[in-house]
Design a protein around this motif. Sequence first.
Motif, PDB file in Angstrom:
ATOM      1  N   VAL A 301     -31.510  10.912 -56.920  1.00 32.05           N
ATOM      2  CA  VAL A 301     -31.493  10.332 -55.549  1.00 32.05           C
ATOM      3  C   VAL A 301     -31.518  10.620 -54.567  1.00 32.05           C
ATOM      4  O   VAL A 301     -31.048  12.209 -54.252  1.00 32.05           O
ATOM      5  CB  VAL A 301     -29.658  10.183 -55.669  1.00 32.05           C
ATOM      6  N   ALA A 302     -31.881   9.478 -54.277  1.00 34.56           N
ATOM      7  CA  ALA A 302     -31.908   9.895 -52.192  1.00 34.56           C
ATOM      8  C   ALA A 302     -31.688   8.756 -51.668  1.00 34.56           C
ATOM      9  O   ALA A 302     -32.307   7.511 -52.125  1.00 34.56           O
ATOM     10  CB  ALA A 302     -33.355  10.454 -52.128  1.00 34.56           C
ATOM     11  N   ASP A 303     -31.121   8.819 -50.750  1.00 31.06           N
ATOM     12  CA  ASP A 303     -30.330   7.787 -50.095  1.00 31.06           C
ATOM     13  C   ASP A 303     -30.053   6.653 -50.922  1.00 31.06           C
ATOM     14  O   ASP A 303     -29.954   5.183 -50.012  1.00 31.06           O
ATOM     15  CB  ASP A 303     -31.524   7.036 -49.058  1.00 31.06           C
ATOM     16  N   GLU A 304     -29.316   7.327 -51.519  1.00 32.40           N
ATOM     17  CA  GLU A 304     -29.208   5.806 -52.754  1.00 32.40           C
ATOM     18  C   GLU A 304     -29.199   5.184 -53.309  1.00 32.40           C
ATOM     19  O   GLU A 304     -29.401   3.878 -53.781  1.00 32.40           O
ATOM     20  CB  GLU A 304     -27.587   5.091 -51.846  1.00 32.40           C
ATOM     21  N   SER A 305     -31.259   5.951 -53.739  1.00 34.44           N
ATOM     22  CA  SER A 305     -32.043   5.116 -54.466  1.00 34.44           C
ATOM     23  C   SER A 305     -32.178   6.241 -55.285  1.00 34.44           C
ATOM     24  O   SER A 305     -32.450   7.369 -54.885  1.00 34.44           O
ATOM     25  CB  SER A 305     -33.006   5.103 -53.727  1.00 34.44           C
ATOM     26  N   LEU A 306     -32.629   6.054 -56.641  1.00 38.53           N
ATOM     27  CA  LEU A 306     -32.815   6.943 -57.626  1.00 38.53           C
ATOM     28  C   LEU A 306     -33.933   6.363 -58.197  1.00 38.53           C
ATOM     29  O   LEU A 306     -34.542   5.591 -57.617  1.00 38.53           O
ATOM     30  CB  LEU A 306     -32.615   6.250 -59.100  1.00 38.53           C
ATOM     31  N   ARG A 307     -34.858   7.367 -57.634  1.00 37.07           N
ATOM     32  CA  ARG A 307     -35.915   7.741 -57.404  1.00 37.07           C
ATOM     33  C   ARG A 307     -36.739   8.595 -58.697  1.00 37.07           C
ATOM     34  O   ARG A 307     -36.549   9.479 -59.404  1.00 37.07           O
ATOM     35  CB  ARG A 307     -36.721   8.738 -56.463  1.00 37.07           C
TER      36      ARG A 307
END
Length: 356
Positions: A301-307
Amino acid sequence: MRRAQPLIALAAALVVGGWLLFSPTSRDTSQDAQPSVAPSGAGTVTATLEPGVMPAKLADGAIYTPLLYLDTGTSVGTALSADGKAERLLLREAAAVRELRSVPKDRFPQWLGLTAADGVLYWAESSATAAGPYETRLWRAAVAGGAPVALTADTGGIVFFDSQYDLVVADERLHWVAATPDDAPKTEVRSVALTGGAVSTEVIDGRYRWSSWPWLVSVDPGAATLLNHADGQRRPVPASAAETMLCTPEWCRAIQETASGRNLVDVMRADGTGRRRVAGDLNAIGVDVGLLDRFELLTGVADESLRLLAYDLTTGRTVALAKDVGVVTTKAGLVWWSTGNPDPTGWHVLDLRRLA
């Protein structure tokens, strides 16, 4: 680990099928590495490689879920019938959708262990019978066309691990593993000719699943053991009591959960050499390690995005393949993921074989 209906869970299955795949974790971003991002969301070698994309809805309005990609334009998956009364197994290409199987929804069908070899698709179909108990039957169908052919229903207590090796085609036979009837710490190694017929069964000590032919890998917690089915060679891989070790004949992945809920991921050669930490608070995708002897696929997770991330085992570099992903699956050198929330609106796929 999944056994064909009714579902069971051995000790290792709870580890493999639970937090290791999709668990939420506590965040400690101070220790997270920042993966480089390929401009196209592609990968480590070819910056212009773009993922294939297909809409999640079929022409009849049904939501389609891919279970296996044969290439970036061809997949096999499931969808309800237009009247909602049956579950369908479909072969989907850009120009057409072909129905392979249709089973009444009230029989709760599952299609598991899908694999393909030499232009032929193989799978296990588990569903309730008219008498009530579940039956698991193995099938085959030519990708080019023709009616599916049932190979056998003599599958024993067949077990699935969501691995690309749940069904293995080798030596003109289809191979799988099954639990013994008494759930003893043993494994039934079963196979049937690719044309069907009598099933061969061998019982071995320990609980194992198939890896790359002819190797099996243990599934009990703790230290892993690799077993060469051809010559009986056993190769133990040491592990601490606090970590879960998953291996192939070439690579191993060790995952340890800290007291704060953080996942620590190490990779190493199967002989124990070259152990290193993959930076970040990550979840591994699937039980198969070192895809194409090159990539470890993970989510973070980074910046509330699952990558979706790819760790390159040869360079030690982590690259973000995509962001805002939903469900992620990988098999046979391809990785695919959904977008859209809460229901998928599209499926995206990358062929990692073009990067290796």
